[in-house]
Design an enzyme around this catalytic site. Structure first.
Site, PDB file in Angstrom:
ATOM      1  N   ASP A 370     -18.978   2.522  29.886  1.00  0.00           N
ATOM      2  CA  ASP A 370     -18.666   2.397  28.594  1.00  0.00           C
ATOM      3  C   ASP A 370     -18.693   3.997  27.840  1.00  0.00           C
ATOM      4  O   ASP A 370     -19.420   4.871  28.698  1.00  0.00           O
ATOM      5  CB  ASP A 370     -19.923   1.778  27.535  1.00  0.00           C
ATOM      6  N   TYR A 440     -28.965   2.123  37.605  1.00  0.00           N
ATOM      7  CA  TYR A 440     -29.011   2.510  36.378  1.00  0.00           C
ATOM      8  C   TYR A 440     -30.323   2.906  35.984  1.00  0.00           C
ATOM      9  O   TYR A 440     -31.338   2.689  36.399  1.00  0.00           O
ATOM     10  CB  TYR A 440     -28.619   1.371  35.312  1.00  0.00           C
ATOM     11  N   TYR A 513     -23.403  -6.940  32.991  1.00  0.00           N
ATOM     12  CA  TYR A 513     -23.517  -6.174  31.892  1.00  0.00           C
ATOM     13  C   TYR A 513     -24.782  -5.729  31.521  1.00  0.00           C
ATOM     14  O   TYR A 513     -25.688  -6.640  30.879  1.00  0.00           O
ATOM     15  CB  TYR A 513     -23.078  -7.075  30.561  1.00  0.00           C
TER      16      TYR A 513
END
Length: 553
Positions: A370, A440, A513
């Site tokens: 994003d 992440y 996600y």
């Protein structure tokens, strides 16, 4: 440069070499009389080699050669039945002088018809024909080390050749030479054209033809003849169906964007030609003879030639790091308003395009993040696909591109391991994308301080399967689906001086996600960090710190 006498002598030597492959003179004269050019006569009887490139191979020269060889009775016989009982055809040098007529098979393709500078189409020598092609290449300013040669011809040429074959079969099948010479392997118009001009074109361009990323394409068309052919095959051709456009985003050299349509004129023409060829291939000879004239009519209009040169797409790849949370991966516009300050696509793509001097570029990446997510660590694999590059960048050029990107004052994007790579990288990236793992780091807020047991509960979970329904935030552009994903491992790290803010480190299957896995997306992702700990969880910042793929590592 060869004199006219030298070229005439070369033509005679060439004809002497191929004479053994040709049929008796009366059959050759018959083909000449119905408008077949010399190179097509060579093709029909399987002549190979340099004969096609001889500069003075014309109908008149062939006729003169036959007269010199005294292989026919010439003035001693009239049209009709000769003393040996064979049906003859009177064809004289006067018939060879009609330069307004073109071959009834190839429609001028092998006669090297050329249209230049608003002048009428005319036949030109091989050297003039290839000089015009070479000039186009030089005008486009390509850097080349060789070339591949492509030829596209209209299906009507195939129909014309079949009509001539059936005409000859009906007339000469009973003669002894027919089975041994006319039924031999024929040379295609495309191969004959290549044999005619390749050596001369190599000389003009000073490079060798072969397998190469640079292509020269000759596209021939004949609108009137093609329409007539399609009309004759109207009942044999399928109905056309409309097609939707492609969604690929193309960035042109001037910075504008376009979405190319799948049903472009070139593709539609190609599909139409393929349908005509299938119809002809499926038609039996007796049906063909009923529908088409044998031999085909002579024509005063040659094929229209469009010469194009292009380089197949080339790829520059590497890994990018996105440092800013105000930069999207690709150009993002909503209601004519740009989102973000820039895009990775444009920052890298424009720099590569300017060096390669291409028409446009496409950006491909192994996944996406994003706009508010940074891409750190070793970076994300990407490819820049350059269309029709005039220049192939050297290793030094690639290093200069990387240096320019990495020294940019805005510090939005960095690149690693930038390299020129073949199209196989596209396949490797697509294959690796489905199997890759991503790591992440997320800044997460909880409404209560987390205990050591909470931290241990999260860290003890390995290879945990979750189910995610399409997130609410992307439902407007994604299908409503349920996806199973795997969380390989997690670890929560305390932040000194903060009791409710934590760093969540995790490694997941591609396509997970992460934001929704943290807060649960109103129950659409289960389990989630919030459901595991039995409290609300909000993700404040997210970074991708590793994309586990071998490509450009």
């Amino acid at each position: 440069m060869a004199t006219n006498e030298e070229e005439m002598e070369e033509a005679r030597r060439t004809l002497s070499l191929v004479a053994g492959s040709l049929p008796p003179p009366h059959a050759v004269l018959d083909l000449l009389s119905v408008g077949v050019c010399v190179r097509c006569i060579f093709r029909l009887f399987g002549v190979h080699g340099r004969a096609y490139s001889c500069p003075l191979i014309t109908n008149a020269i062939l006729l003169s050669f036959l007269e010199e060889q005294d292989k026919f009775h010439g003035d001693n016989e009239e049209n009709g039945v000769a003393s040996d009982g064979i049906i003859r055809c009177a064809y004289t040098s006067r018939d060879t002088e009609n330069v307004r007529e073109y071959c009834s098979i190839c429609l001028g393709i092998l006669q090297l018809s050329l249209h230049q500078d608003r002048e009428p189409t005319k036949r030109v020598p091989v050297d003039d024909f290839t000089a015009a092609i070479a000039e186009l290449v030089k005008q486009e300013d390509y850097d080349i080390d060789g070339f591949s040669f492509e030829v596209s011809i209209p299906p009507v040429v195939v129909a014309n050749e079949r009509a001539i074959r059936l005409y000859m079969k009906n007339k000469y099948e009973c003669e002894e030479w027919f089975s041994t010479k006319f039924l031999c392997e024929r040379i295609s118009v495309k191969d004959a054209l290549r044999s005619s001009i390749t050596a001369s074109l190599e000389k003009h361009l000073d490079v060798i033809s072969g397998v190469n990323s640079f292509h020269i394409r000759l596209t021939y068309s004949h609108l009137e003849a093609s329409r007539s052919l399609q009309s004759s095959l109207a009942n044999d051709l399928p109905c056309k169906r409309a097609k939707t456009g492609s969604k690929d985003n193309v960035v042109k050299a001037d910075g504008s964007h376009e979405k190319p349509l799948r049903d472009s004129d070139e593709q539609s023409c190609s599909e139409s030609d393929a349908a005509v060829l299938r119809a002809l291939d499926g038609m039996q000879d007796h049906v063909f003879c009923e529908r088409f004239k044998l031999p085909p009519e002579k024509t005063s209009k040659s094929c229209h030639l469009i010469t194009t040169c292009y380089r197949v797409p080339m790829y520059v790849g590497g890994r990018y790091l996105k440092i800013s949370r105000k930069v999207s991966q690709t150009r993002w516009v909503i209601d004519d308003e740009r989102m973000g300050e820039a895009s990775v696509e444009e920052i890298i793509g424009k720099n590569v395009l300017s060096v390669c001097r291409g028409d446009s570029y496409k950006f491909h990446a192994a996944g996406r993040e994003d706009i508010d997510v940074r891409m750190l660590g070793s970076g994300r694999p990407f490819l820049i696909e350059i269309s029709n590059a005039r220049c192939i960048p050297s290793k030094v050029d690639i290093e200069l591109i990387a240096e320019k990107l990495n020294r940019n004052d805005q510090k939005y994007v960095r690149v690693r391991n930038l390299t020129l790579i073949g199209s196989e990288a596209w396949t490797l990236m697509r294959e690796g994308e489905a199997e890759k793992q991503k790591q992440y780091a997320a800044l997460v807020w909880f409404p209560r301080p987390l205990t050591d047991d909470d931290l241990q509960k999260i860290s003890s979970l390995e290879n945990m399967d979750i189910v995610q329904r399409t997130p609410i935030r992307v439902l407007h552009r994604r299908s409503q689906l349920e996806r199973k994903r795997t969380i390989h491992w997690m670890m929560i790290e305390r932040i000194s001086g903060c009791s409710q803010y934590f760093l969540l480190h995790l490694c997941t299957q591609a396509g997970t996600y992460i934001k929704e896995f943290v807060h649960g997306d109103l129950g659409r992702t289960h389990p989630s960090i919030g459901s595991i700990l039995g409290c609300r969880a909000e993700i404040l910042q997210l970074d991708v710190v590793d994309v586990k793929m071998d490509l450009f590592a």
